[in-house]
Scaffold this motif. Structure first.
Motif, PDB file in Angstrom:
ATOM      1  N   MET A   1      -2.806   8.037   8.262  1.00 60.18           N
ATOM      2  CA  MET A   1      -1.875   7.271   7.428  1.00 60.18           C
ATOM      3  C   MET A   1      -1.800   5.812   7.909  1.00 60.18           C
ATOM      4  O   MET A   1      -1.782   4.879   7.093  1.00 60.18           O
ATOM      5  CB  MET A   1      -0.498   7.941   7.447  1.00 60.18           C
TER       6      MET A   1
ATOM      7  N   HIS B   1      -5.641  13.593   3.359  1.00 54.29           N
ATOM      8  CA  HIS B   1      -4.404  14.149   3.919  1.00 54.29           C
ATOM      9  C   HIS B   1      -4.158  15.553   3.372  1.00 54.29           C
ATOM     10  O   HIS B   1      -3.676  16.431   4.085  1.00 54.29           O
ATOM     11  CB  HIS B   1      -3.207  13.250   3.595  1.00 54.29           C
TER      12      HIS B   1
ATOM     13  N   GLN C   1       9.024   9.754   5.469  1.00 51.03           N
ATOM     14  CA  GLN C   1       7.812   9.107   5.995  1.00 51.03           C
ATOM     15  C   GLN C   1       8.121   7.939   6.925  1.00 51.03           C
ATOM     16  O   GLN C   1       7.214   7.258   7.404  1.00 51.03           O
ATOM     17  CB  GLN C   1       6.924   8.619   4.842  1.00 51.03           C
TER      18      GLN C   1
ATOM     19  N   GLN D   1       0.272  12.366  -2.374  1.00 50.59           N
ATOM     20  CA  GLN D   1      -0.484  13.592  -2.190  1.00 50.59           C
ATOM     21  C   GLN D   1      -0.963  14.104  -3.546  1.00 50.59           C
ATOM     22  O   GLN D   1      -0.206  14.067  -4.510  1.00 50.59           O
ATOM     23  CB  GLN D   1       0.427  14.666  -1.574  1.00 50.59           C
TER      24      GLN D   1
ATOM     25  N   ILE E   1      -3.043   2.254   5.717  1.00 48.50           N
ATOM     26  CA  ILE E   1      -2.243   1.038   5.538  1.00 48.50           C
ATOM     27  C   ILE E   1      -2.950  -0.169   6.156  1.00 48.50           C
ATOM     28  O   ILE E   1      -3.098  -1.220   5.515  1.00 48.50           O
ATOM     29  CB  ILE E   1      -0.859   1.228   6.214  1.00 48.50           C
TER      30      ILE E   1
ATOM     31  N   VAL F   1       5.184  -1.115   2.524  1.00 47.10           N
ATOM     32  CA  VAL F   1       4.810   0.276   2.256  1.00 47.10           C
ATOM     33  C   VAL F   1       6.005   1.035   1.665  1.00 47.10           C
ATOM     34  O   VAL F   1       6.931   1.401   2.390  1.00 47.10           O
ATOM     35  CB  VAL F   1       4.342   0.974   3.550  1.00 47.10           C
TER      36      VAL F   1
ATOM     37  N   PHE G   1       0.858  -1.190   0.000  1.00 46.85           N
ATOM     38  CA  PHE G   1       0.000   0.000   0.000  1.00 46.85           C
ATOM     39  C   PHE G   1       0.884   1.226   0.000  1.00 46.85           C
ATOM     40  O   PHE G   1       1.873   1.290   0.735  1.00 46.85           O
ATOM     41  CB  PHE G   1      -0.901   0.041   1.244  1.00 46.85           C
ATOM     42  N   SER G   2       0.541   2.220  -0.816  1.00 45.97           N
ATOM     43  CA  SER G   2       1.193   3.512  -0.644  1.00 45.97           C
ATOM     44  C   SER G   2       0.240   4.630  -1.036  1.00 45.97           C
ATOM     45  O   SER G   2      -0.757   4.405  -1.712  1.00 45.97           O
ATOM     46  CB  SER G   2       2.494   3.610  -1.426  1.00 45.97           C
ATOM     47  N   GLY G   3       0.570   5.818  -0.584  1.00 43.35           N
ATOM     48  CA  GLY G   3      -0.271   6.977  -0.856  1.00 43.35           C
ATOM     49  C   GLY G   3       0.544   8.108  -1.440  1.00 43.35           C
ATOM     50  O   GLY G   3       1.705   8.275  -1.102  1.00 43.35           O
TER      51      GLY G   3
ATOM     52  N   VAL H   1      -4.174  10.561  -1.693  1.00 41.33           N
ATOM     53  CA  VAL H   1      -4.616  10.854  -0.324  1.00 41.33           C
ATOM     54  C   VAL H   1      -5.206  12.263  -0.201  1.00 41.33           C
ATOM     55  O   VAL H   1      -4.620  13.173   0.384  1.00 41.33           O
ATOM     56  CB  VAL H   1      -3.490  10.598   0.709  1.00 41.33           C
TER      57      VAL H   1
END
Ligand code: TRP
Length: 347
Positions: free
Chosen positions: A133, A46, A151, A12, A137, A145, A8-10, A43
């Motif tokens: 965050m 966020h 991060q 911006q 996840i 991740v 999983f990653s996010g 995200v």
């Protein structure tokens, strides 16, 4: 419980992605699709921890989606969606607001940097950002991740939250059938290596960043060929020829950066680049680098622009991704509710 490997990653939603994002994060994410089940999230929740103009936010969500698809993220194979469409993120974040301790969040260096001196005026969301965050996840029980250095601390917090949840509700978790008491996994960072740290073209000691005032400092994924060539021509260097050995780059941050960019774009190593260009002047190296950059980024920019011409199609991709994401996150959130003693409608 043996957790299935899941990435999983996010990212911006900012309208302007640059070469640093591409070589740092995007290539890694695209690569992981070959070996893992991947979930990639824009995200947007966020993003609103600091003020966003609504029209620009909407546009940025689509832009970043288009850029990732153009760069090779396959929305059929992986799940690509925007966070706010899957309510499990916000719901689990609330639960984690009640698991994480004030003392833990007080140690987060990014909050201190972002809030600056005017801490009293920062949003509560900015402070609680790492809990959301963690929810991103853990709503998928992700095990891997990919994140940048900045991060790492947030990811450690996610591990602490997972562990405290497992401990606090240990009996209930066992009663729910988890014999080893592991409801959430301990997600591991896949650190995007230092080899791909791309520095500013104007100052080799600073990271390439969208917030640096001079646009000459970065190559945007939306730059046209002439702009890319111009920025590389104007990139800061010293006056020496390129060294033949990697040790010769020590103390020459700008030269090191350009050689690193060349290697990353060519899929080779700095040493390979130096064995080809060692002894040559920047006046020879820069045009070769510009050509390589244009040949790699040009098609991505072109494809991203083509996708942006049909925003409704981008929105459809995001809706489809969100549906698939919900299919994973909602059952997990339902079990969370059971474990902590909330009452829910049967699924
Ligand atoms: N905070 C991350 C960043 O600024 C983005 C992010 C949000 C993220 N949720 C995530 C990254 C979950 C990895 C996993 O880059």
């Amino acid at each position: 419980m043996k957790f299935k490997e899941r990435v999983f990653s996010g990212m911006q939603p900012t309208g302007s992605l640059h070469l640093g994002n591409y070589l740092g994060a995007m290539l890694k994410w695209i690569d992981l699709q070959k070996t893992h089940e991947c979930i990639y999230c824009v995200v947007d929740l966020h993003a609103i921890t600091v003020w966003q103009d609504p029209g620009e936010l909407r546009n940025a969500i689509r832009q970043v989606t288009a850029a990732y698809i153009a760069a090779g993220l396959d929305p059929e194979k992986s799940i690509l969606f925007n966070q706010s469409q899957v309510s499990a993120h916000a719901e689990l974040a609330w639960v984690f607001n009640c698991v994480a301790r004030l003392g833990w969040l007080n140690r987060m260096t990014q909050f201190k940097e972002k809030a600056g001196k005017d801490r009293e005026n920062a949003s509560v969301g900015l402070y609680a950002y790492p809990n959301l965050m963690a929810a991103d996840i853990l709503a998928y029980r992700a095990t891997h991740v990919p994140v940048g250095d900045d991060q790492k601390q947030h990811l450690e917090l996610a591990r602490d939250i997972a562990q405290k949840f497992n401990n606090d509700f240990a009996d209930s978790i066992r009663a729910a059938g988890y014999e080893d008491g592991q409801f959430f996994p301990q997600p591991e960072p896949v650190i995007v290596g230092p080899a791909t740290r791309v520095m500013s073209l104007r100052d080799g000691s600073r990271k390439m960043s969208k917030s640096e005032p001079s646009d000459l400092s970065r190559i945007n994924l939306t730059d046209d060929d002439d702009t890319i060539a111009k920025k590389i021509r104007k990139a800061k260097t010293d006056t020496e020829a390129l060294p033949s050995e990697i040790e010769g780059l020590a103390g020459r941050a700008e030269a090191d950066n350009l050689v690193g960019i060349y290697a990353a774009l060519a899929g080779s190593q700095k040493a390979d680049v130096l064995s080809e260009f060692g002894g040559r002047q920047f006046s020879e190296f820069k045009p070769a680098l510009a050509d390589l950059c244009v040949s790699r980024l040009g098609p991505i920019a072109h494809e991203a622009r083509r996708l942006m011409a049909d925003p409704a199609e981008i929105d459809r991709v995001l809706v489809d991704g969100a549906n698939r994401a919900r299919g994973i996150a909602e059952p997990i959130l339902g079990e969370v509710k059971d474990v902590i003693g909330l009452i829910r409608a049967p699924s």
